[in-house]
Design a protein around this motif. Structure first.
Motif, PDB file in Angstrom:
ATOM      1  N   GLY A  10      41.384  44.937  46.448  1.00  0.00           N
ATOM      2  CA  GLY A  10      42.430  45.367  45.442  1.00  0.00           C
ATOM      3  C   GLY A  10      42.541  43.997  44.777  1.00  0.00           C
ATOM      4  N   SER A  12      41.757  42.711  41.908  1.00  0.00           N
ATOM      5  CA  SER A  12      42.265  42.748  40.442  1.00  0.00           C
ATOM      6  C   SER A  12      43.508  43.533  40.199  1.00  0.00           C
ATOM      7  N   GLY A  13      44.101  44.098  40.994  1.00  0.00           N
ATOM      8  CA  GLY A  13      45.299  44.949  41.077  1.00  0.00           C
ATOM      9  C   GLY A  13      46.678  43.948  40.733  1.00  0.00           C
ATOM     10  N   ASP A  34      37.106  44.890  44.237  1.00  0.00           N
ATOM     11  CA  ASP A  34      38.160  45.739  43.576  1.00  0.00           C
ATOM     12  C   ASP A  34      37.166  46.673  42.682  1.00  0.00           C
ATOM     13  N   LYS A  45      43.067  45.292  34.421  1.00  0.00           N
ATOM     14  CA  LYS A  45      42.749  44.753  35.590  1.00  0.00           C
ATOM     15  C   LYS A  45      41.414  43.825  35.173  1.00  0.00           C
ATOM     16  N   ALA A  87      43.907  47.257  48.642  1.00  0.00           N
ATOM     17  CA  ALA A  87      43.559  48.222  47.686  1.00  0.00           C
ATOM     18  C   ALA A  87      43.730  49.351  48.280  1.00  0.00           C
ATOM     19  N   ARG A 191      52.109  47.413  36.840  1.00  0.00           N
ATOM     20  CA  ARG A 191      51.153  48.551  36.470  1.00  0.00           C
ATOM     21  C   ARG A 191      51.804  49.313  35.626  1.00  0.00           C
TER      22      ARG A 191
END
Length: 346
Positions: A10, A12-13, A34, A45, A87, A191
């Motif tokens: 994860g 690129s989160g 990701d 992202k 992720a 987010r």
């Protein structure tokens, strides 16, 4: 000293991006994975990932962790000393609409990582869980030693399941595992499905915001750079199976495995109304509030006891919510280059 490798799922989160930046600055080699899922803006992202790719010690693979063999290949190729598994299919409310995506990403994906670690054991695995795992518990602040058997959303249920899965691997294969339970994380590069992002966007545009439980909500808001600093420090807090099965008081260490659960929170429960007031102050705009009943699967309050984190690392998250929100709003306006004239307060 040989450069150490951290595998971050994860990457690129929201949290993954901030953690990778911190690890790269600290001199680690970082391998990210990701799948750039479309649960929210893929462009956001990609923009995070592009910033990470400017660093020579960062490598990324854009695949899904639940894809058979992918994690095994990554472990075999890079032999990471540390693994940070972030992720997941996130979001309490979306888990009601699309539970299968949570089963595949959160359960199957975690299984693939545990199997890869069994084949190529890292020094320490750190897996993201959630404060939602505390479920229907009402005794606050939440302590890691409390029983947590009554999850109220499928998202929380999958996260609690991964805690149990990891415990079994820790016991059977002596894999050191730390599960960290996040409390509501916010900050720049956040987010778009989270309240801060949605509220900021709506308030700047002069449109109403949906305020659940008629505003009677409290959350332990944790600033993202505090969170990733805690994760970095926990890399070195490797759990050890107690030889005599005796666990120190207040520690969530398993008596039969090198497995521990750690809260990462700000140790403060802030009213949603205070949170909204901080956004109003940072934007210079007044919120139009659409008061609504609590949503299915949601809980009215969260509050972390983070004393175990402090005893393990000497660190205590403490960014004030007004300061953190101000930084987010600055980032948001810069990222979207919005020339927004504040709506008249009042």
């Amino acid at each position: 000293m040989t450069q150490q490798t951290v595998l971050v799922t994860g990457s690129s989160g929201f949290i993954g991006y901030h953690l990778c930046q911190l690890l790269l600055e600290a001199g680690f080699r970082v391998v990210g994975i990701d799948n750039l899922s479309d649960y929210y803006s893929v462009q956001l992202k990609k923009d995070r990932q592009a910033m990470l790719e400017q660093h020579p010690d960062f490598t990324v693979v854009n695949r899904s962790i639940e894809e058979p063999g992918i994690m095994l290949d990554l472990f075999a190729a890079h032999r990471p000393e540390y693994v940070v598994h972030l992720a997941a299919q996130a979001g309490v409310r979306y888990s009601i609409e699309n539970p299968r995506s949570y089963l595949e990403s959160n359960i199957t994906g975690t299984f693939e990582i545990l199997e890869a670690a069994r084949a190529y054991p890292p020094r320490h695995m750190l897996l993201a869980s959630t404060s939602s795992a505390f479920g229907a518990n009402t005794g606050m602040p939440y302590k890691e030693t409390q029983k947590a058997d009554h999850q109220m959303s499928f998202y929380a249920a999958t996260k609690k399941a991964t805690e149990n899965m990891a415990h079994s691997y820790a016991h059977l294969f002596d894999l050191p595992v730390t599960m960290f339970r996040f409390f509501t994380v916010y900050g720049p590069w956040g987010r778009p499905d989270m309240a801060l992002f949605k509220f900021t966007k709506a308030i700047l545009e002069g449109t109403p915001i949906d305020v659940y439980n008629f505003g009677d909500m409290k959350r332990d808001f944790t600033y993202v750079t505090d969170l990733v600093e805690a994760i970095r420090l926990l890399l070195d807090a490797v759990p050890v199976r107690p030889a005599d099965g005796v666990v120190p008081e207040g520690d969530s260490l398993s008596p039969v495995a090198p497995h521990r659960v750690v809260n990462i929170g700000n140790s403060e429960s802030v009213r949603l109304t205070t949170f909204i007031e901080a956004i109003e102050a940072a934007t210079g705009c007044k919120a139009q509030q659409n008061l609504m009943p609590i949503q299915a699967g949601d809980v009215p309050a969260t509050w972390a006891d983070a004393s175990l984190l402090q005893s393990l690392t000497g660190y205590k998250p403490q960014t004030d919510v007004h300061e953190g929100i101000s930084r987010f709003v600055d980032w948001y306006q810069d990222y979207y280059r919005e020339a927004v004239l504040p709506h008249a307060a009042g």
